[in-house]
Design a protein around this motif. Sequence first.
Motif, PDB file in Angstrom:
ATOM      1  N   LYS A  20      -7.585   6.057   4.058  1.00  0.00           N
ATOM      2  CA  LYS A  20      -7.680   7.507   4.247  1.00  0.00           C
ATOM      3  C   LYS A  20      -6.935   8.285   3.167  1.00  0.00           C
ATOM      4  N   GLY A  21      -6.370   7.569   2.198  1.00  0.00           N
ATOM      5  CA  GLY A  21      -5.732   8.238   1.073  1.00  0.00           C
ATOM      6  C   GLY A  21      -4.217   8.307   1.139  1.00  0.00           C
ATOM      7  N   PHE A  22      -3.607   7.706   2.173  1.00  0.00           N
ATOM      8  CA  PHE A  22      -2.147   7.705   2.266  1.00  0.00           C
ATOM      9  C   PHE A  22      -1.550   6.656   1.341  1.00  0.00           C
ATOM     10  N   ARG A  23      -0.411   6.979   0.767  1.00  0.00           N
ATOM     11  CA  ARG A  23       0.437   5.953   0.165  1.00  0.00           C
ATOM     12  C   ARG A  23       1.302   5.404   1.297  1.00  0.00           C
ATOM     13  N   VAL A  24       1.436   4.085   1.378  1.00  0.00           N
ATOM     14  CA  VAL A  24       1.996   3.455   2.572  1.00  0.00           C
ATOM     15  C   VAL A  24       3.290   2.719   2.261  1.00  0.00           C
ATOM     16  N   ALA A  25       4.310   3.012   3.067  1.00  0.00           N
ATOM     17  CA  ALA A  25       5.537   2.215   3.108  1.00  0.00           C
ATOM     18  C   ALA A  25       5.553   1.496   4.445  1.00  0.00           C
ATOM     19  N   PHE A  26       5.926   0.224   4.445  1.00  0.00           N
ATOM     20  CA  PHE A  26       5.935  -0.509   5.712  1.00  0.00           C
ATOM     21  C   PHE A  26       7.126  -1.460   5.771  1.00  0.00           C
ATOM     22  N   THR A  27       7.472  -1.827   6.995  1.00  0.00           N
ATOM     23  CA  THR A  27       8.558  -2.775   7.200  1.00  0.00           C
ATOM     24  C   THR A  27       7.997  -4.083   7.745  1.00  0.00           C
ATOM     25  N   TYR A  28       8.784  -5.124   7.574  1.00  0.00           N
ATOM     26  CA  TYR A  28       8.446  -6.429   8.150  1.00  0.00           C
ATOM     27  C   TYR A  28       9.743  -7.073   8.612  1.00  0.00           C
ATOM     28  N   HIS A  29       9.611  -8.141   9.407  1.00  0.00           N
ATOM     29  CA  HIS A  29      10.809  -8.780   9.955  1.00  0.00           C
ATOM     30  C   HIS A  29      11.250  -9.959   9.088  1.00  0.00           C
ATOM     31  N   ARG A  30      10.453 -11.054   9.099  1.00  0.00           N
ATOM     32  CA  ARG A  30      10.841 -12.236   8.338  1.00  0.00           C
ATOM     33  C   ARG A  30       9.789 -12.692   7.341  1.00  0.00           C
ATOM     34  N   ASN A  31       8.546 -12.312   7.550  1.00  0.00           N
ATOM     35  CA  ASN A  31       7.446 -12.904   6.794  1.00  0.00           C
ATOM     36  C   ASN A  31       7.239 -12.195   5.448  1.00  0.00           C
ATOM     37  N   ALA A  32       8.080 -12.542   4.489  1.00  0.00           N
ATOM     38  CA  ALA A  32       8.008 -11.913   3.164  1.00  0.00           C
ATOM     39  C   ALA A  32       6.692 -12.235   2.468  1.00  0.00           C
ATOM     40  N   GLU A  33       6.166 -13.429   2.709  1.00  0.00           N
ATOM     41  CA  GLU A  33       4.900 -13.830   2.080  1.00  0.00           C
ATOM     42  C   GLU A  33       3.749 -12.946   2.586  1.00  0.00           C
ATOM     43  N   LYS A  34       3.705 -12.713   3.895  1.00  0.00           N
ATOM     44  CA  LYS A  34       2.669 -11.835   4.451  1.00  0.00           C
ATOM     45  C   LYS A  34       2.879 -10.400   3.957  1.00  0.00           C
ATOM     46  N   ALA A  35       4.134  -9.983   3.855  1.00  0.00           N
ATOM     47  CA  ALA A  35       4.420  -8.633   3.362  1.00  0.00           C
ATOM     48  C   ALA A  35       3.893  -8.448   1.943  1.00  0.00           C
ATOM     49  N   ALA A  36       4.083  -9.466   1.103  1.00  0.00           N
ATOM     50  CA  ALA A  36       3.585  -9.392  -0.273  1.00  0.00           C
ATOM     51  C   ALA A  36       2.063  -9.307  -0.293  1.00  0.00           C
ATOM     52  N   ALA A  37       1.413 -10.032   0.625  1.00  0.00           N
ATOM     53  CA  ALA A  37      -0.054 -10.005   0.688  1.00  0.00           C
ATOM     54  C   ALA A  37      -0.551  -8.632   1.135  1.00  0.00           C
ATOM     55  N   VAL A  38       0.127  -8.045   2.125  1.00  0.00           N
ATOM     56  CA  VAL A  38      -0.253  -6.704   2.586  1.00  0.00           C
ATOM     57  C   VAL A  38      -0.048  -5.690   1.471  1.00  0.00           C
ATOM     58  N   GLU A  39       1.096  -5.788   0.794  1.00  0.00           N
ATOM     59  CA  GLU A  39       1.397  -4.852  -0.296  1.00  0.00           C
ATOM     60  C   GLU A  39       0.348  -4.948  -1.403  1.00  0.00           C
ATOM     61  N   LYS A  40      -0.086  -6.166  -1.700  1.00  0.00           N
ATOM     62  CA  LYS A  40      -1.106  -6.357  -2.730  1.00  0.00           C
ATOM     63  C   LYS A  40      -2.421  -5.696  -2.317  1.00  0.00           C
ATOM     64  N   LYS A  41      -2.784  -5.831  -1.038  1.00  0.00           N
ATOM     65  CA  LYS A  41      -4.015  -5.207  -0.542  1.00  0.00           C
ATOM     66  C   LYS A  41      -3.965  -3.689  -0.649  1.00  0.00           C
ATOM     67  N   LEU A  42      -2.763  -3.132  -0.470  1.00  0.00           N
ATOM     68  CA  LEU A  42      -2.619  -1.676  -0.448  1.00  0.00           C
ATOM     69  C   LEU A  42      -2.611  -1.067  -1.843  1.00  0.00           C
ATOM     70  N   GLY A  43      -2.395  -1.893  -2.849  1.00  0.00           N
ATOM     71  CA  GLY A  43      -2.401  -1.371  -4.214  1.00  0.00           C
ATOM     72  C   GLY A  43      -1.011  -1.078  -4.725  1.00  0.00           C
ATOM     73  N   GLY A  44      -0.935  -0.537  -5.906  1.00  0.00           N
ATOM     74  CA  GLY A  44       0.320  -0.409  -6.632  1.00  0.00           C
ATOM     75  C   GLY A  44       1.333   0.550  -6.054  1.00  0.00           C
ATOM     76  N   GLU A  45       0.921   1.488  -5.179  1.00  0.00           N
ATOM     77  CA  GLU A  45       1.859   2.491  -4.704  1.00  0.00           C
ATOM     78  C   GLU A  45       2.485   2.144  -3.355  1.00  0.00           C
ATOM     79  N   ALA A  46       2.267   0.947  -2.859  1.00  0.00           N
ATOM     80  CA  ALA A  46       2.837   0.550  -1.579  1.00  0.00           C
ATOM     81  C   ALA A  46       4.304   0.160  -1.735  1.00  0.00           C
ATOM     82  N   LEU A  47       5.047   0.280  -0.633  1.00  0.00           N
ATOM     83  CA  LEU A  47       6.469  -0.081  -0.608  1.00  0.00           C
ATOM     84  C   LEU A  47       6.733  -0.850   0.672  1.00  0.00           C
ATOM     85  N   SER A  48       7.494  -1.944   0.582  1.00  0.00           N
ATOM     86  CA  SER A  48       7.835  -2.705   1.784  1.00  0.00           C
ATOM     87  C   SER A  48       9.326  -3.002   1.811  1.00  0.00           C
TER      88      SER A  48
END
Length: 243
Positions: A20-48
């Motif tokens: 929908k056009g939002f730049r997204v920041a998100f948190t995660y608990h332990r799964n850094a590998e999944k966080a990296a995969a989500v961040e990659k899907k969201l594109g360069g402006e994501a933050l985790s």
Amino acid sequence: MVTGGTGGVGSSVCEGLAAKGFRVAFTYHRNAEKAAAVEKKLGGEALSGNPDFAVAAEADAFVAEVIDTFGRVDAVVHASGPYVDQRFVSTFTSEQFHRHVQQELTAFFELVRTTLPHLRASAGSLTAVTTMALRRYPARDALSSVPKGGIEALIKAVALEEGRFGIRANAVGPGVLADGMGVGLAATGDVPPEMRAAVERQMPLRRLGLGSEVAAVVCFLAAEASYVTGQTIDVDGGYGIGF
């Protein structure tokens, strides 16, 4: 900003808001590998990041990082929460109960406390993923549903008190899901196959839901429902109708 961005619902919310056009920041608990995969899907402006939102200083630090990176917060979605053992109230220990209240209700309060000034500035939205169990309670679910009852009460308080600043606050209550937390419940035996089959038979839609279906409602409330506030929408396949 999405808490629990690597979960079944949370990751779908991140993708839906990004679409929908939002730049997204998100948190995660332990799964850094999944966080990296989500961040990659969201594109360069994501933050985790992986702050513990039950700790006020960590909550403040992450939100400050979001503001430093993006300059504003327009929508906050709370989709995080620990795995919850299905147990009878009579078997709870004090430590168990206090831990779940801390990890769910206290963490949500700190999220609200630290983001409200920014949501006031943007006339933004707050959406919490809770549970349909607050309308149709299944036995052994109190460790999950009791703290989420507090979250829904806090959502109503924010909607009533902060509407004058343009803030909207709503909740979405998932039913029994086939993916995400539902996979964990099945794997541990807390919700065995025969119980899942019984639930499906009671569903008007005759199937379990998906995290993406919950996320679609969350994204609608967060980004589009400009005149909806103080509400809870259960995404449960109609399970609550027959109660």
